[in-house]
Each structure stands twice: as structure tokens, then as C-alpha cells.
Design a protein around this motif. Structure first.
Motif, PDB file in Angstrom:
ATOM      1  N   HIS A   9      40.208  43.952  27.470  1.00  0.00           N
ATOM      2  CA  HIS A   9      41.393  44.476  26.778  1.00  0.00           C
ATOM      3  C   HIS A   9      41.777  43.452  25.723  1.00  0.00           C
ATOM      4  O   HIS A   9      41.790  42.253  26.010  1.00  0.00           O
ATOM      5  N   GLU A  14      44.665  43.100  23.882  1.00  0.00           N
ATOM      6  CA  GLU A  14      46.043  42.721  23.580  1.00  0.00           C
ATOM      7  C   GLU A  14      46.114  41.185  23.555  1.00  0.00           C
ATOM      8  O   GLU A  14      45.392  40.507  24.299  1.00  0.00           O
ATOM      9  N   HIS A  53      46.415  50.133  29.518  1.00  0.00           N
ATOM     10  CA  HIS A  53      47.361  51.003  28.870  1.00  0.00           C
ATOM     11  C   HIS A  53      47.151  51.095  27.361  1.00  0.00           C
ATOM     12  O   HIS A  53      48.010  51.641  26.645  1.00  0.00           O
ATOM     13  N   ASP A 105      44.623  44.861  32.875  1.00  0.00           N
ATOM     14  CA  ASP A 105      46.032  45.056  33.246  1.00  0.00           C
ATOM     15  C   ASP A 105      46.181  45.949  34.478  1.00  0.00           C
ATOM     16  O   ASP A 105      47.209  45.894  35.163  1.00  0.00           O
ATOM     17  N   TYR A 115      55.760  47.054  37.191  1.00  0.00           N
ATOM     18  CA  TYR A 115      54.704  47.010  36.171  1.00  0.00           C
ATOM     19  C   TYR A 115      54.081  48.390  36.009  1.00  0.00           C
ATOM     20  O   TYR A 115      53.876  48.881  34.892  1.00  0.00           O
ATOM     21  N   HIS A 146      46.814  40.008  35.230  1.00  0.00           N
ATOM     22  CA  HIS A 146      48.142  39.414  35.458  1.00  0.00           C
ATOM     23  C   HIS A 146      48.430  39.429  36.956  1.00  0.00           C
ATOM     24  O   HIS A 146      48.111  40.403  37.641  1.00  0.00           O
TER      25      HIS A 146
HETATM   26 FE1  FEO Z   1      48.086  44.922  27.819  1.00  0.00          FE
HETATM   27 FE2  FEO Z   1      48.307  42.212  29.539  1.00  0.00          FE
HETATM   28  O1  FEO Z   1      48.078  43.125  28.013  1.00  0.00           O
END
Ligand code: FEO
Length: 425
Positions: free
Chosen positions: A84, A86, A151, A170, A196, A227
Motif C-alpha cells: 500500500h 499511502e 482502503h 492496513d 479502525y 499498524h
Molecule cells: Fe492507508 Fe496506513 O495507510
């Protein structure tokens, strides 16, 4: 307080090399992070190469590189996987690629554009992977699973086949920083996991269910998200919880063929309430539509968001006060970001004293949320006339016809059209 650890072995020759961010209290502005967060990255060593799975936020790159250097040399790294892109996971990628230029980068197809924006290098080399593709590290095989919109469009998961470890990005993650790292050792993080999901994954419920179809058949010993805690105790229970969370919250006793129209209103003097009743009455005349009427004055903590998630059409009635729709309407509309409302049917109506801006404002907001708003709303100056109530009735009827796909074509004369335009001027 447990001190920040060195690189941590989560399975033979597979290490956590991420970073801790215990002081963070807001993530992306919208999420509260009472326990901070972690940016989890991992290193997988095979006989023929070393893979780095994800990186960390740029501000925490030094911590990441320190742990990385505890378990590998840069010239050993053959593979970098970004599940991902991000920035909290790709922030250290440009520097990692500079330090390990021989490494091949693996990303999903949807990640390409983001990667090019992130790493301004025209000679960027990367490999696109999809579900079923593999990378052989020698005794360790990485298998990719495309799980888009969890996401972001680019998101994917990566499995170490021989160890049954799923690097899930995520997905199954949460913002919870605890240096003890593993779910059987950290503090109680259940609220964070649920929070979350509700804020990050819930709008993509259909994609969650698609991803579960891919992931549930796997034998999983560890789920290693990007995370929060590493899920080595009862990892399957987190898949089960995702399936529960992605299942409609409210028991749906109406048949699948029946459409649901919710009419919300709030009213100072009963005028918008009368219009709401007329909208509902008109909709009621169409078979195959269940019509529900709710006064937002009593909204409080009622689960309207849950109702809206399951509904097919929404109509909002608001008076105009000081040139604006009233707060309970905006409160409800602003809470819809956590669910999918795209393509639902929307409409607005209301009584006003002087200017009547609320209707257009609500319609604009509904369009902004990607609802379909095909029918112009109805406004009434103060007490609605019989003709205006008739138009509300007709609005409800047309909404219901749109929901059932049985749209009545109506011929309108120029004088009627002008009259309508004047009433909205
Ligand atoms: Fe969608 Fe933890 O970044």
C-alpha cells in the motif's frame, strides 16, 4: 513501560523492523489515536534473497533503517514489496531504493500512478503483481493477493507460504502503539481494532467481503498488519470479526426485492413536517418500496447511519434558518463518510421564511457524496399550500418509482416549467 525493541523475530528468519509512534494523537486529522500508532515493516530472509515488506512514514525512517540494518545488509535485499503506497508506509521507500538499488520492487497495478508521484524518477523499475503471483526467495515464497479498496485502490496482501504469515497492510490493523508488539502481550486494543474498522474499512464493506473470500481459505499462523499489534494468537478470529463487521448491522426483514426509502426531516413550526408526511405518502403509493419517516429532532444517538447504510433512497427535509439548513441535518450528512452511500437516491425539501437556500445546499451535499439526485427538491414559503404538498407527494412518488425502476415519463408544459422555475428562484 517497555522500551522500544530492536528488530524482533516474529518467525524464523522473519523480523519486524517497523517504527513506533507513541506520541501521535491524530491520524490523517480524522482519527483519534489515544495510544499512538506503529508503522509496521518486515524483513523476510530466504536462501536466495531478502525481502522488505512495506516501509514506514518518512519521519520515522531512521528508526526503520536502524532495525533493518540489524537483520540484513542492503546488498542482500533482492525484493521490496509495498502492499500500500499511502505515505505512512511508503515514506522511506525512496531512500530504501537508493540504498538497495538492485532490489526489485513489487506493487499492485493500481499503485503505479501513486508510485510515480512518490518517487520522481523516470527510470523507475517495478513489477506489477496480482492475485496468485509469487516471488521465490529460496525456501520462502511470497504470494500476492489483490485486495483493492482496503482502503485505497492499490491495497494488496502478501503471504509467506512456508510460514503461513500474512502481511496484510492496513487490513486487520489498528492504531495502537505498544512496544510489546504481539496481540497476546500488548494491552487491550479491542476498541482500537473496532474503531479502525469503522472509520477506515467500513465504507468499503463490499471489498472487505471480497477480500475475505480470498483470505479465509488460507492457513494462517500470523497476521502481520501495517499498524498495531501482530496477530499471532487466534489470528482467524480477526477474519471472523471482519466478516461480522462487514455484515449488515440491522436484521433486514424485508425481502431483497423491496426497496427502502428513508425520509428524514426536522421542523420548527410543523411546515417541513407536513411536507415530509406528503413525501412519505406519495412514496407509499408505489408497490415494492418500504417508506420510513424520522424526525431528526429526536435523533440523539439513534443508529440512523446504520439505517442509511442499508437504504436505497434518502430524502432530507429542512427549514432554512439564516440561509442554511439546520445543524441536525448537517450532523447526519457529515456522519455518512464512514459508510458507502454512492449511487443511492437522494432528494431534499423544506419550508422557508425568506430565502430557502437549504434545499439546494442539501442537494449539493448529496451530489458531493455521490448520491443520485435526479428530481428537483420542493420548497415552500412558510405554510405549504395544497399545491406544494401535492408536489411533495409527487416527489415521494417519483423517488419510489426511481427506486423500483418504474419511472413515469411526464410531459410538462412550458407554463408549468416556468412556474416551477419561479418557485425556485
Ligand atoms: Fe492507508 Fe496506513 O495507510
Amino acid at each position: 513501560m517497555t522500551p522500544a525493541p530492536d528488530a524482533v523475530e516474529i518467525a524464523p528468519s522473519t523480523h519486524w523492523i517497523g517504527a513506533l509512534d507513541p506520541a501521535l494523537r491524530d491520524f490523517d486529522i480524522i482519527l483519534k489515536t489515544a495510544n499512538g500508532t506503529t508503522y509496521n515493516a518486515y524483513c523476510v530472509r530466504g536462501d536466495a534473497g531478502v525481502a522488505i515488506i512495506d516501509t514506514v512514514k518518512e519521519s520515522h525512517a531512521a528508526e526503520f533503517f536502524t532495525r533493518l540494518e540489524q537483520v540484513t545488509r542492503y546488498d542482500e535485499i533482492s525484493t521490496i514489496v509495498l502492499n500500500h503506497l499511502e505515505p505512512d508506509h511508503s515514506g522511506a521507500l525512496p531512500e530504501l531504493m537508493r540504498r538497495a538499488p538492485q532490489a526489485k520492487l513489487y506493487i499492485s497495478a493500481k499503485a503505479q500512478l501513486m508510485l510515480k508521484a512518490l518517487v520522481r524518477n523516470s527510470e523507475l523499475n517495478f513489477n506489477i503483481v496480482k492475485t496468485g503471483d509469487t516471488v521465490d526467495l529460496g525456501g520462502r515464497t511470497l504470494r500476492f493477493f489483490s485486495t483493492p479498496f482496503l482502503h485505497w485502490p492499490d491495497t494488496q496482501c502478501t503471504l509467506v507460504e512456508e510460514q503461513n504469515i500474512l502481511f496484510s497492510g492496513d487490513v486487520f490493523g489498528c492504531h495502537f502503539c505498544d512496544a510489546r508488539l504481539f496481540n497476546d502481550r500488548v494491552g487491550d486494543f479491542r476498541f482500537s481494532f473496532e474503531y479502525y474498522y469503522q472509520h477506515i474499512m467500513r465504507p468499503f464493506r463490499e471489498h472487505v467481503l471480497e477480500a475475505l473470500e480470498l483470505l479465509e481459505p488460507l492457513t494462517l499462523k500470523i497476521i502481520a498488519p501495517a499498524h498495531g499489534p501482530i496477530l499471532r494468537e487466534a489470528p482467524r478470529s480477526y477474519l471472523q470479526r471482519y466478516r461480522q463487521l462487514a455484515t449488515p448491522l440491522l436484521h433486514n426483514e424485508i425481502g431483497a426485492d423491496t426497496k427502502s426509502l428513508l425520509v428524514f426531516y426536522i421542523s420548527s413550526y410543523g411546515n417541513t413536517a407536513r411536507m415530509a408526511q406528503a413525501v412519505a405518502d406519495g412514496a407509499e403509493t408505489i408497490a415494492g418500496v418500504r417508506v420510513s419517516l424520522y424526525d431528526l429532532q429526536a435523533a440523539g444517538d439513534l443508529p440512523f447511519v446504520d439505517l442509511i447504510e442499508e437504504a436505497d433512497g434518502l430524502a432530507f427535509g429542512s427549514p432554512t434558518i439564516n440561509g442554511d439548513a439546520v445543524k441536525p441535518v448537517w450532523d447526519l450528512l457529515s456522519s455518512l463518510a464512514v459508510i458507502k452511500v454512492r449511487d443511492k437516491l437522494g432528494a431534499a425539501f423544506g419550508s422557508y421564511g425568506w430565502s430557502g437556500e437549504a434545499i439546494n445546499m442539501i442537494e449539493d451535499r448529496l451530489r458531493g457524496l455521490k448520491l443520485r439526485v435526479p428530481i428537483k427538491g420542493v420548497r415552500a414559503k412558510l405554510i405549504p399550500t395544497e399545491e406544494e404538498l401535492e408536489r411533495c407527494y409527487d416527489l415521494g412518488k417519483q423517488l419510489a418509482q426511481h427506486l423500483t425502476g418504474n419511472i413515469e415519463r411526464k410531459t410538462i408544459s412550458m407554463s408549468e416549467l416556468l412556474a416551477q422555475e419561479q418557485s425556485h428562484a
